[in-house]
Design a protein around this motif. Structure first.
Motif, short mmCIF file in Angstrom:
data_model
loop_
_atom_site.label_atom_id
_atom_site.label_comp_id
_atom_site.label_asym_id
_atom_site.label_seq_id
_atom_site.Cartn_x
_atom_site.Cartn_y
_atom_site.Cartn_z
N ALA A 312 0.81 -1.22 0.00
CA ALA A 312 0.00 0.00 0.00
C ALA A 312 0.84 1.26 0.00
CB ALA A 312 -0.92 0.01 1.22
N HIS A 313 2.15 1.14 0.30
CA HIS A 313 3.05 2.30 0.35
C HIS A 313 2.49 3.39 1.27
CE1 HIS A 313 5.28 0.41 -2.88
NE2 HIS A 313 4.17 0.35 -3.62
N ALA A 314 2.06 2.98 2.45
CA ALA A 314 1.43 3.92 3.39
C ALA A 314 2.47 4.79 4.05
CB ALA A 314 0.66 3.14 4.45
N ASN A 315 2.09 6.06 4.31
CA ASN A 315 2.95 6.97 5.04
C ASN A 315 2.67 6.93 6.55
OD1 ASN A 315 4.24 8.05 2.70
ND2 ASN A 315 2.41 9.28 2.30
N ARG A 316 1.43 6.71 6.90
CA ARG A 316 1.05 6.65 8.30
C ARG A 316 0.26 5.37 8.56
NH1 ARG A 316 -1.82 11.88 10.49
NH2 ARG A 316 -1.51 10.63 12.38
N ILE A 317 0.60 4.70 9.66
CA ILE A 317 -0.08 3.47 10.06
C ILE A 317 -0.42 3.58 11.53
CG2 ILE A 317 0.02 0.95 10.16
CD1 ILE A 317 2.29 1.08 8.10
N GLY A 318 -1.63 3.25 11.89
CA GLY A 318 -2.06 3.25 13.29
C GLY A 318 -2.50 1.88 13.72
N VAL A 319 -2.02 1.42 14.86
CA VAL A 319 -2.38 0.11 15.41
C VAL A 319 -3.04 0.34 16.77
CG1 VAL A 319 -1.56 -2.15 16.16
CG2 VAL A 319 -0.48 -1.00 14.22
N THR A 320 -4.24 -0.21 16.97
CA THR A 320 -4.97 -0.05 18.23
C THR A 320 -5.32 -1.43 18.78
OG1 THR A 320 -5.91 2.04 17.50
CG2 THR A 320 -6.96 0.97 19.39
N LEU A 321 -4.88 -1.71 20.00
CA LEU A 321 -5.21 -2.95 20.70
C LEU A 321 -6.17 -2.59 21.82
CD1 LEU A 321 -4.70 -6.01 21.21
CD2 LEU A 321 -2.85 -5.29 22.76
N SER A 322 -7.37 -3.18 21.82
CA SER A 322 -8.41 -2.82 22.79
C SER A 322 -8.84 -4.05 23.58
CB SER A 322 -9.62 -2.22 22.08
OG SER A 322 -9.25 -1.07 21.33
N ASP A 325 -14.73 -6.22 27.74
CA ASP A 325 -15.23 -7.16 28.76
C ASP A 325 -15.07 -8.62 28.33
OD1 ASP A 325 -15.89 -5.11 30.41
OD2 ASP A 325 -17.96 -4.96 29.71
N ASP A 326 -15.47 -8.92 27.10
CA ASP A 326 -15.48 -10.32 26.67
C ASP A 326 -14.75 -10.56 25.36
OD1 ASP A 326 -17.21 -8.96 25.11
OD2 ASP A 326 -18.92 -10.31 25.37
N GLU A 327 -14.06 -9.56 24.84
CA GLU A 327 -13.33 -9.76 23.61
C GLU A 327 -12.16 -8.78 23.53
OE1 GLU A 327 -15.94 -9.11 20.33
OE2 GLU A 327 -15.97 -6.95 20.57
N VAL A 328 -11.25 -9.08 22.61
CA VAL A 328 -10.10 -8.23 22.35
C VAL A 328 -10.12 -7.89 20.86
CG1 VAL A 328 -7.59 -8.01 22.44
CG2 VAL A 328 -8.78 -9.34 24.17
N THR A 329 -9.90 -6.62 20.54
CA THR A 329 -9.90 -6.21 19.14
C THR A 329 -8.54 -5.62 18.78
OG1 THR A 329 -10.72 -3.98 19.60
CG2 THR A 329 -12.35 -5.71 19.22
N LEU A 330 -8.14 -5.84 17.54
CA LEU A 330 -6.90 -5.28 17.00
C LEU A 330 -7.25 -4.60 15.68
CD1 LEU A 330 -3.76 -5.06 17.16
CD2 LEU A 330 -3.70 -7.15 15.76
N ASP A 331 -6.98 -3.30 15.61
CA ASP A 331 -7.28 -2.53 14.41
C ASP A 331 -5.99 -1.96 13.83
OD1 ASP A 331 -10.29 -2.50 14.48
OD2 ASP A 331 -9.88 -1.65 16.44
N ILE A 332 -5.78 -2.17 12.53
CA ILE A 332 -4.62 -1.63 11.82
C ILE A 332 -5.15 -0.80 10.67
CG2 ILE A 332 -2.49 -2.14 10.60
CD1 ILE A 332 -4.01 -4.92 12.59
N ARG A 333 -4.88 0.52 10.71
CA ARG A 333 -5.35 1.43 9.67
C ARG A 333 -4.16 2.14 9.02
NH1 ARG A 333 -10.85 2.35 10.16
NH2 ARG A 333 -11.78 1.45 12.03
#
Length: 384
Positions: A312-322, A325-333
């Motif tokens: 993707a040749h991205a300039n900015r990448i954000g990673v969020t680990l949340s 209560d009952d689940e874990v989410t990982l978001d990469i934008r």
């Protein structure tokens, strides 16, 4: 639409005004026949007092039991002057249980029955033995109806109480059942992860054994044979190549286990792989997750970061680990070039399969020129 209870509340507040007005209208029509001038003059302040009493009642300025007995006395006095005021007195049948205790409600209903019987007999006081007999018979009839209807009302009240308790108990039972179902769902997810982890572990051991028993041992044999052969430049090159292949085979065996998490927590491991490449954010209270869950999230993050930088040749990448209560989410934008539809390449397919192996899910959103968002959700199963 108003409920029945709301309609009764309106009747208790405003009904007395209507019934008093109706009784006064009917009494005025026959006042010359049943009331002397003195009785008419006496009735006027009683009517004004009854109106004032209702106003104070609506404004909640007087206690309910004082209101009831005062109104009952006024209704009796007005009915004595003109039998049509029994239209106003009939209120006592309706609201005695509302304003009085159970014992005094019967007394209030009986007082109302006396007023009603006197009006039905032609007015009070009785003027002849026949009139008195009629009054007595009507009083017995009204009193009997009061106690019969009161008994029915008591039974209905008891049934309503039992029904309300039953509904409350059913609600508590449903709440416990929902809690049990939620616990069972969490347990089922944990069992699925453990079962898949066991299968993955077996497959890793099998692959490691096969690599060791075939490729690694074969390369070792080649090296031994080459060392024993005549020295030449081609032989030395073949020996070096074989040794490099052996090192690669051994590294592949080691990579089958999630070594990145041997000494670091998942947030620490993510911090290392995102350092200089992406902005990492961790939300919620950090929990020690099941080994397979942490390994899955880490591998997906590695693959998504690689795609964002390599393709993707991205300039900015954000990673969020949340942690929730009952689940874990990982978001990469990322802000890379994006795509119109997900590729069928190995990277995206592997990420989705990794998430599904631990009872999770993976979603990908992307538009050309507007970047890509990868979101993975897995159940929160703590390290056992």
């Amino acid at each position: 639409m108003a409920t029945i209870q709301e309609q009764w509340e309106r009747f208790y507040r405003w009904g007395p005004f209507g019934l008093l007005s109706l009784a006064t209208f009917l009494a005025l029509l026959v006042r010359e026949l049943v009331m002397s001038p003195g009785e008419q003059r006496t009735a006027a302040p009683l009517i004004l007092t009854a109106v004032a009493l209702q106003i104070f009642h609506v404004a909640e300025k007087i206690p309910g039991h004082i209101y009831f007995w005062t109104r009952t006395v006024l209704a009796f006095a007005l009915s004595w002057l003109n039998p049509f005021y029994s239209v106003y007195a009939v209120l006592g049948y309706f609201d005695a249980p509302r304003y009085l205790t159970r014992r005094w409600a019967r007394a209030g209903s009986f007082a109302t029955a006396v007023t009603m019987a006197g009006a039905q007999a032609g007015g009070l006081p009785p003027e002849s033995p026949g009139h008195l007999a009629a009054f007595g018979g009507l009083l017995v009839l009204n009193s009997g109806l009061v106690f019969v209807i009161g008994g029915i009302a008591d039974r209905e009240t008891e049934q309503a109480r039992v029904q309300a308790e039953t509904i409350t108990e059913l609600e508590r039972t449903n709440a416990r059942l929902e809690q049990a179902l939620a616990e069972n769902a969490a347990l089922q997810a944990q069992l699925i992860v453990q079962a898949r982890e066991a299968g993955v572990a077996d497959e890793r051991r099998r692959l490691a054994a096969e690599i060791h028993d075939t490729i690694a041992q074969g390369l070792t044999g080649i090296i031994t044979q080459l060392q024993a052969a005549e020295e030449s430049e081609h032989v030395r090159r073949a020996t070096d190549l074989a040794r490099e292949s052996l090192r690669e085979a051994r590294r592949s065996v080691q990579d089958l286990a999630p070594t990145q998490l041997e000494h670091d927590t998942l947030p620490d491991a993510l911090k290392k792989i995102t350092d200089g490449r992406a902005d990492l954010t961790v939300t919620g209270r950090e929990e020690p997750l099941h080994d397979e869950l942490e390994a899955t999230l880490l591998r997906i993050a590695q693959e998504a970061l690689a795609n964002a930088t390599r393709h993707a040749h991205a300039n900015r990448i954000g990673v969020t680990l949340s942690y929730m209560d009952d689940e874990v989410t990982l978001d990469i934008r990322d802000d890379g070039r994006g795509f119109t539809r997900p590729s069928r390449g190995f990277g995206l397919t592997a990420m989705r399969e990794r998430a599904e192996r631990v009872a999770g899910s993976l979603e990908i959103e992307s538009e050309p020129g507007r970047g890509t968002a990868v979101s993975v959700r897995v159940p929160l199963i703590r390290h056992g």
